[in-house]
Write an enzyme that holds these catalytic residues in place. Structure first.
Site, mmCIF file in Angstrom:
data_model
loop_
_atom_site.group_PDB
_atom_site.id
_atom_site.type_symbol
_atom_site.label_atom_id
_atom_site.label_comp_id
_atom_site.label_asym_id
_atom_site.label_seq_id
_atom_site.Cartn_x
_atom_site.Cartn_y
_atom_site.Cartn_z
ATOM 1 N N LYS A 162 0.838 -1.198 0.000
ATOM 2 C CA LYS A 162 0.000 0.000 0.000
ATOM 3 C C LYS A 162 0.870 1.243 0.000
ATOM 4 O O LYS A 162 2.044 1.223 0.404
ATOM 5 C CB LYS A 162 -0.943 0.009 1.208
ATOM 6 C CG LYS A 162 -0.253 0.155 2.579
ATOM 7 C CD LYS A 162 0.101 1.584 2.984
ATOM 8 C CE LYS A 162 0.878 1.643 4.292
ATOM 9 N NZ LYS A 162 1.407 2.988 4.601
ATOM 10 N N ASP A 212 -2.237 -1.560 10.395
ATOM 11 C CA ASP A 212 -2.485 -1.580 8.944
ATOM 12 C C ASP A 212 -3.232 -2.829 8.485
ATOM 13 O O ASP A 212 -3.705 -2.888 7.342
ATOM 14 C CB ASP A 212 -1.161 -1.494 8.172
ATOM 15 C CG ASP A 212 -0.551 -0.104 8.200
ATOM 16 O OD1 ASP A 212 -1.296 0.867 8.436
ATOM 17 O OD2 ASP A 212 0.667 0.007 7.993
#
Length: 280
Positions: free
Chosen positions: A8, A133
């Site tokens: 990401k 995350d």
């Protein structure tokens, strides 16, 4: 079974407060990119076995993948074990959620094998015990993430935009970056609403001009080379550049593949870990 775990980037990262337990409250837009680890997963009779092509990846309980597998086995009383081979492509300690991506991939694989009735929400709540995350990595795509990372709101996909990603030859401790961050001294915060509007309209230039990561206040001050990387990317024609997460990875969006390729070719002569990829 083979499964991909995608990296990401942060299209924005804002710190809006701090909890009494020391965790920072965040407001950020996360985006998957077409850079991924490949995990080979096999059922075994008992235990958790982990190996990797990267010698820096631990194969014991320090590994987030190990923690994820152990957490799942304990939570759902799984009798069998699992063997995981991690083909690592995502740079380590880079602000790209590589470990969290791998951990979330294992949670989803084990859910599919053993407990398909478990929802993404329940899996995300379990994953939050591993890292902030992980809930995003379970949902993936383009998303607004709030709280300490547990509140994930999917946005319209911001896919197929070209970017160059550079990981300098050093890592950064996320804990140290947050420790050194003085919230009271943040002069400019991301305008998240404008960024969400840019995402919804798929307006690359609008998004690129408004990207902001408040952790740059700490990491770029400590590592001036990161400012030079950002400047070099802009000079090669990028429409915008930003640090991902707590760093040190820097990415830049391009509206033209020819310009991106020229930039990649040049940066590859200076840095070992350079990637030309797209949002997905």
């Amino acid at each position: 079974m083979l499964v991909k775990a995608y990296a990401k980037i942060n299209l924005s990262l804002d710190v809006v407060g701090k909890r009494e337990d020391g965790y920072h409250l965040l407001k950020m837009i996360m985006q998957n990119i077409d850079l991924y680890d490949v995990l080979k997963v096999d059922e075994i009779k008992t235990g958790i076995q982990i190996c990797s092509n990267n010698r820096y990846i631990p194969s014991d309980k320090r590994n987030l993948v190990y923690k994820a597998a152990k957490l799942f086995i304990d939570k759902y009383n799984i009798k069998n074990g699992i063997s995981i081979n991690i083909d690592k492509n995502i740079p380590v300690s880079a602000g790209l959620a590589g470990g969290s991506a791998d951990a979330s991939a294992i949670l989803k694989v084990m859910r599919n094998i053993y407990t398909p009735e478990v929802s993404d929400k329940e899996l995300s709540e379990l994953g939050l015990n591993i890292g902030a995350d992980v809930p995003y990595c379970i949902i993936g795509g383009t998303a607004l993430c709030q709280g300490i990372g547990e509140k994930v709101t999917p946005l319209r996909p911001f896919r197929n935009h070209i970017l160059i990603l550079i990981k300098p030859p050093f890592g950064v401790s996320t804990a140290e970056v947050y420790k050194d961050l003085d919230i009271s001294k943040i002069k400019r915060h991301p305008n998240t609403e404008i960024l969400i509007d840019a995402v919804n309209k798929s307006k690359l230039e609008m998004l690129s001009k408004n990207m902001k990561n408040v952790l740059e206040n700490v990491t770029l001050k400590k590592y001036p080379i990161l400012r030079k990387i950002k400047s070099d990317l802009i000079n090669f024609g990028a429409v915008g550049s930003l640090m991902s997460g707590s760093g040190p990875s820097i990415f830049a969006f391009f509206d033209d593949m020819v310009k991106a390729q020229k930039c990649y070719d040049n940066m590859k002569t200076r840095y070992r870990e350079v990637f030309i990829t797209r949002t997905i």
